[in-house]
Design a protein around this motif. Sequence first.
Motif, PDB file in Angstrom:
ATOM      1  N   CYS A  96       0.837  -1.195   0.000  1.00 37.65           N
ATOM      2  CA  CYS A  96       0.000   0.000   0.000  1.00 37.65           C
ATOM      3  C   CYS A  96       0.871   1.243   0.000  1.00 37.65           C
ATOM      4  CB  CYS A  96      -0.932  -0.009   1.210  1.00 37.65           C
ATOM      5  SG  CYS A  96      -1.939   1.483   1.290  1.00 37.65           S
TER       6      CYS A  96
ATOM      7  N   CYS B 170      -0.437   3.681   3.298  1.00 40.14           N
ATOM      8  CA  CYS B 170      -0.044   3.405   4.687  1.00 40.14           C
ATOM      9  C   CYS B 170       1.238   2.577   4.785  1.00 40.14           C
ATOM     10  CB  CYS B 170      -1.182   2.723   5.446  1.00 40.14           C
ATOM     11  SG  CYS B 170      -1.491   1.017   4.949  1.00 40.14           S
TER      12      CYS B 170
ATOM     13  N   CYS C 144      -6.773  -1.562   0.107  1.00 44.85           N
ATOM     14  CA  CYS C 144      -5.931  -1.915   1.249  1.00 44.85           C
ATOM     15  C   CYS C 144      -6.821  -2.248   2.459  1.00 44.85           C
ATOM     16  CB  CYS C 144      -5.009  -0.744   1.574  1.00 44.85           C
ATOM     17  SG  CYS C 144      -4.097  -0.981   3.113  1.00 44.85           S
TER      18      CYS C 144
ATOM     19  N   HIS D 156      -5.986  -2.227   5.473  1.00 48.56           N
ATOM     20  CA  HIS D 156      -5.566  -1.443   6.629  1.00 48.56           C
ATOM     21  C   HIS D 156      -6.136  -0.025   6.595  1.00 48.56           C
ATOM     22  CE1 HIS D 156      -2.749  -4.707   7.324  1.00 48.56           C
ATOM     23  NE2 HIS D 156      -2.298  -4.560   6.098  1.00 48.56           N
ATOM     24  N   CYS D 157      -6.150   0.587   5.389  1.00 51.43           N
ATOM     25  CA  CYS D 157      -6.570   2.001   5.309  1.00 51.43           C
ATOM     26  C   CYS D 157      -7.569   2.275   4.183  1.00 51.43           C
ATOM     27  CB  CYS D 157      -5.333   2.898   5.157  1.00 51.43           C
ATOM     28  SG  CYS D 157      -4.606   2.853   3.507  1.00 51.43           S
TER      29      CYS D 157
END
Length: 147
Positions: A36, A39, A50, A52-53
């Motif tokens: 990514c 992040c 992603c 995560h973000c």
Amino acid sequence: MYELLKDLRVPGPIPTAITRPFWTGVQENRFQLQFCNCCEKWVFYPRALCPHCWSDRLSWREASGIGRIKTFTVVHKPGHPAWTPMAPYALALIELKEGPTMLSLLVGVDPDQVMVGMPVKLHMTRVGELILPCFEPDRVPTGESHE
Ligand SMILES: [Zn+2]
């Protein structure tokens, strides 16, 4: 084990638009994971966003192919009959050095010798017509502490 694998005729992966770069890379002996750009975390399995973000700014980067076994199982009755000549064999969840976890076949090791926490490394393995990203015990000292 490797000779047996070469003669297997197993169903292969069915790449999608999102997973194709991973599988194409593997056939060319390259182990790439998504990264990514927002992040700066690694992502596996391949996705559009992603996890995560939620950014869509994902790119493909060469990964180390190094990890350790989080957990594993020994398969005696394969889910697909094409794998039967290989049984029993070990399938492991491998925590990659980059962070993500990947499910893979362990090669070059007796299933009785597999342990949680064991360091492993990628071993691109010919399985019939395919190359599959398998893992084997990493017995070569790397100079890094694994403790
Ligand atoms: Zn991200």
